[in-house]
Design a protein around this motif. Structure first.
Motif, PDB file in Angstrom:
ATOM      1  N   TRP A  41      59.913 -24.281 -21.788  1.00 27.45           N
ATOM      2  CA  TRP A  41      58.754 -24.932 -21.252  1.00 27.45           C
ATOM      3  C   TRP A  41      59.129 -26.553 -21.465  1.00 27.45           C
ATOM      4  O   TRP A  41      58.628 -27.416 -20.308  1.00 27.45           O
ATOM      5  CB  TRP A  41      57.479 -25.069 -21.981  1.00 27.45           C
ATOM      6  CG  TRP A  41      57.541 -25.458 -23.451  1.00 27.45           C
ATOM      7  CD1 TRP A  41      58.007 -24.593 -24.611  1.00 27.45           C
ATOM      8  CD2 TRP A  41      56.977 -26.760 -23.936  1.00 27.45           C
ATOM      9  NE1 TRP A  41      57.725 -25.733 -25.696  1.00 27.45           N
ATOM     10  CE2 TRP A  41      57.171 -26.802 -25.292  1.00 27.45           C
ATOM     11  CE3 TRP A  41      56.401 -27.834 -23.261  1.00 27.45           C
ATOM     12  CZ2 TRP A  41      57.022 -27.932 -26.090  1.00 27.45           C
ATOM     13  CZ3 TRP A  41      56.081 -29.140 -24.210  1.00 27.45           C
ATOM     14  CH2 TRP A  41      56.467 -29.138 -25.452  1.00 27.45           C
ATOM     15  N   TYR A 156      40.747 -23.514 -19.815  1.00 29.83           N
ATOM     16  CA  TYR A 156      41.726 -24.227 -20.524  1.00 29.83           C
ATOM     17  C   TYR A 156      41.051 -24.395 -22.118  1.00 29.83           C
ATOM     18  O   TYR A 156      41.784 -23.973 -22.971  1.00 29.83           O
ATOM     19  CB  TYR A 156      42.249 -25.486 -19.853  1.00 29.83           C
ATOM     20  CG  TYR A 156      42.897 -25.270 -18.610  1.00 29.83           C
ATOM     21  CD1 TYR A 156      44.310 -24.861 -18.822  1.00 29.83           C
ATOM     22  CD2 TYR A 156      42.430 -25.456 -17.353  1.00 29.83           C
ATOM     23  CE1 TYR A 156      45.198 -25.099 -17.782  1.00 29.83           C
ATOM     24  CE2 TYR A 156      43.294 -25.097 -16.286  1.00 29.83           C
ATOM     25  CZ  TYR A 156      44.500 -25.201 -16.478  1.00 29.83           C
ATOM     26  OH  TYR A 156      45.315 -24.942 -15.567  1.00 29.83           O
ATOM     27  N   SER A 159      41.216 -20.896 -23.889  1.00 32.91           N
ATOM     28  CA  SER A 159      42.551 -20.732 -24.394  1.00 32.91           C
ATOM     29  C   SER A 159      42.834 -21.211 -25.593  1.00 32.91           C
ATOM     30  O   SER A 159      43.767 -20.871 -26.377  1.00 32.91           O
ATOM     31  CB  SER A 159      43.634 -21.080 -23.306  1.00 32.91           C
ATOM     32  OG  SER A 159      43.655 -22.558 -23.406  1.00 32.91           O
ATOM     33  N   CYS A 160      42.027 -22.098 -26.449  1.00 26.63           N
ATOM     34  CA  CYS A 160      42.200 -22.612 -27.593  1.00 26.63           C
ATOM     35  C   CYS A 160      42.057 -21.736 -28.504  1.00 26.63           C
ATOM     36  O   CYS A 160      42.477 -21.610 -29.813  1.00 26.63           O
ATOM     37  CB  CYS A 160      41.021 -23.846 -27.836  1.00 26.63           C
ATOM     38  SG  CYS A 160      41.482 -25.482 -26.717  1.00 26.63           S
ATOM     39  N   LEU A 225      51.023 -30.814 -16.637  1.00 23.85           N
ATOM     40  CA  LEU A 225      50.379 -30.512 -17.798  1.00 23.85           C
ATOM     41  C   LEU A 225      49.913 -29.243 -17.927  1.00 23.85           C
ATOM     42  O   LEU A 225      49.841 -28.665 -19.059  1.00 23.85           O
ATOM     43  CB  LEU A 225      49.376 -31.614 -18.154  1.00 23.85           C
ATOM     44  CG  LEU A 225      49.904 -33.205 -18.209  1.00 23.85           C
ATOM     45  CD1 LEU A 225      48.562 -34.033 -17.976  1.00 23.85           C
ATOM     46  CD2 LEU A 225      50.713 -33.377 -19.318  1.00 23.85           C
ATOM     47  N   SER A 226      49.413 -28.830 -16.865  1.00 21.90           N
ATOM     48  CA  SER A 226      48.699 -27.403 -16.857  1.00 21.90           C
ATOM     49  C   SER A 226      49.773 -26.388 -17.359  1.00 21.90           C
ATOM     50  O   SER A 226      49.721 -25.490 -18.191  1.00 21.90           O
ATOM     51  CB  SER A 226      48.090 -27.053 -15.849  1.00 21.90           C
ATOM     52  OG  SER A 226      47.697 -25.660 -15.519  1.00 21.90           O
ATOM     53  N   TYR A 229      51.244 -26.566 -20.854  1.00 17.59           N
ATOM     54  CA  TYR A 229      50.337 -26.004 -21.892  1.00 17.59           C
ATOM     55  C   TYR A 229      50.334 -24.504 -22.226  1.00 17.59           C
ATOM     56  O   TYR A 229      50.396 -23.982 -23.018  1.00 17.59           O
ATOM     57  CB  TYR A 229      48.912 -26.858 -21.657  1.00 17.59           C
ATOM     58  CG  TYR A 229      47.827 -26.220 -22.691  1.00 17.59           C
ATOM     59  CD1 TYR A 229      47.651 -26.575 -23.779  1.00 17.59           C
ATOM     60  CD2 TYR A 229      46.951 -25.401 -21.783  1.00 17.59           C
ATOM     61  CE1 TYR A 229      46.819 -26.168 -24.484  1.00 17.59           C
ATOM     62  CE2 TYR A 229      45.926 -24.590 -22.641  1.00 17.59           C
ATOM     63  CZ  TYR A 229      45.793 -25.043 -23.981  1.00 17.59           C
ATOM     64  OH  TYR A 229      44.755 -24.581 -24.813  1.00 17.59           O
ATOM     65  N   PHE A 232      53.675 -23.092 -23.252  1.00 17.63           N
ATOM     66  CA  PHE A 232      53.827 -23.652 -24.592  1.00 17.63           C
ATOM     67  C   PHE A 232      52.940 -22.611 -25.556  1.00 17.63           C
ATOM     68  O   PHE A 232      53.417 -22.041 -26.414  1.00 17.63           O
ATOM     69  CB  PHE A 232      53.249 -25.003 -24.802  1.00 17.63           C
ATOM     70  CG  PHE A 232      53.184 -25.527 -26.399  1.00 17.63           C
ATOM     71  CD1 PHE A 232      54.172 -25.935 -27.105  1.00 17.63           C
ATOM     72  CD2 PHE A 232      51.996 -25.244 -26.997  1.00 17.63           C
ATOM     73  CE1 PHE A 232      54.371 -26.064 -28.286  1.00 17.63           C
ATOM     74  CE2 PHE A 232      51.940 -25.770 -28.223  1.00 17.63           C
ATOM     75  CZ  PHE A 232      53.089 -26.154 -29.063  1.00 17.63           C
ATOM     76  N   LEU A 233      51.690 -22.387 -25.030  1.00 17.59           N
ATOM     77  CA  LEU A 233      50.902 -21.308 -25.796  1.00 17.59           C
ATOM     78  C   LEU A 233      51.819 -19.823 -25.562  1.00 17.59           C
ATOM     79  O   LEU A 233      51.556 -19.213 -26.519  1.00 17.59           O
ATOM     80  CB  LEU A 233      49.684 -21.215 -24.965  1.00 17.59           C
ATOM     81  CG  LEU A 233      48.457 -22.099 -25.425  1.00 17.59           C
ATOM     82  CD1 LEU A 233      47.227 -21.934 -24.652  1.00 17.59           C
ATOM     83  CD2 LEU A 233      48.253 -21.627 -26.894  1.00 17.59           C
TER      84      LEU A 233
END
Length: 363
Positions: A41, A156, A159-160, A225-226, A229, A232-233
């Motif tokens: 990423w 978003y 997704s946390c 950024l989207s 993120y 990365f997840l």
């Protein structure tokens, strides 16, 4: 005569962001893992930088042409026999990209939710929705995209919840190692950012206070950024080796979320992706329709749009598997990359030639 409505800054920003974001996000994490390996990423800022360079070229066109439409710039400097094949190229590429984006979405949706249903019916319904949207004009597309944005952005914060299964050990200290670095894979990742180049057709469509290229740069930052993120997840959730074997890791990741009132939330995710996909396909069809209007100005936009959708629908029936659609999409996406860089450079040359002629005439 009715005054043509112009796009406000916020609507333009959201429109470009939603056009860039598409079905490619489902497999982006896998592509990064295969191509760049550990912490792949981290390669995304390099792609966003290339997009920014391209947008700066487009900004130079906007400045040198004083906000003129790209079609006006070409038609004032090129003879009609040269314009016709150029417009046909734009019409073909943009309409096929719109068609193939729909096909990819439909075939994936059929695979995960409705395996026994004929994909043609899904595609037909989405084509009709796209036709009803893009024939209303870019102003209506932008307003609809803003609504679509509010309908999808809540995913978003949801997704946390994945951080409960997130393992930092999967993000090893090795940076960009373990990938194959295949040129085809590197280019395929860049296609996930496509859509920004359609800002070329927004010259003259936005408010005077709005700067379309600057807004496109900010939209590209949001896309970066989207994507960063999400990838990365995904990498911290599955790990490199598992991720390299997956086809659509984002769908697999959402399958881990369980709610008592929703059995398979990944289907909800995929249903919401319809909104971003609809924006992308509507914008490409709209761009194709705008180019066709220069070739056939006497035909009403609705009739031209119907012909484009019908033609793309029939051609889209040829690739009937996800693998075939991916091959076609890869081909036309690479042509579009060439257009995204080549067209601004070509327009800059035309503007420079015009300036030299005007300077010679003045002397």
């Amino acid at each position: 005569m009715a005054v043509k409505e112009k796009l406000a800054s916020f609507h333009t920003l959201v429109l470009i962001y939603m056009t860039q974001t598409g079905v490619a996000v489902l497999s982006l994490g896998q592509l990064l893992a295969v191509t760049f390996g550990y912490n792949g990423w981290l390669a995304l800022p390099a792609y966003a930088t290339v997009v920014t360079v391209n947008l700066l070229l487009i900004g130079l066109v906007h400045r040198m042409g004083r906000g003129q439409s790209i079609f006006d710039i070409m038609e004032r400097r090129l003879p009609k026999p040269l314009l016709a094949p150029l417009y046909l190229l734009f019409i073909s590429v943009w309409s096929m990209l719109a068609c193939l984006v729909i096909m990819e979405y439909v075939l994936i949706f059929q695979m995960i939710a409705f395996p026994t249903t004929n994909s043609i019916w899904f595609k037909l319904v989405i084509d009709v929705l796209g036709f009803m949207l893009f024939t209303k004009g870019v102003y209506t597309i932008a307003k609809a995209s803003t609504v679509f944005f509010y309908l999808t952005v809540w995913m978003y914060p949801l997704s946390c919840t994945f951080f409960n299964n997130f393992n930092w050990s999967r993000l090893t200290p090795f940076l960009l190692q373990g990938g194959n670095y295949q040129p085809s894979g590197i280019v395929d990742i860049y296609t996930a950012f496509l859509g920004y180049e359609l800002v070329l057709l927004l010259f003259g469509q936005v408010d005077r206070s709005a700067k379309p290229v600057k807004l496109a740069i900010w939209a590209n930052v949001l896309v970066l950024l989207s994507y960063a993120y999400i990838c990365f997840l995904v990498l911290g959730f599955f790990g490199l080796h598992q991720l390299q074997q997956m086809q659509y890791p984002l769908i697999d990741m959402f399958a881990f979320i369980k709610f008592p009132f929703i059995e398979r939330i990944e289907n909800v995710l995929y249903g919401l992706l319809l909104f971003t996909m609809l924006t992308t396909t509507s914008m490409y069809f709209w761009a194709s329709n705008e180019a066709s209007g220069r070739l056939l100005p006497k035909i009403k936009p609705e009739y031209r749009g119907a012909a484009l959708v019908a033609g793309a629908f029939l051609i889209g029936l040829i690739p009937d598997t996800i693998g075939n659609v991916d091959q076609w999409l890869t081909l036309f996406s690479r042509i579009e990359i060439g257009i995204s860089f080549g067209l601004p450079l070509f327009l800059i040359v035309l503007l420079l030639i015009r300036r030299e002629k005007e300077a010679s005439a003045g002397a």
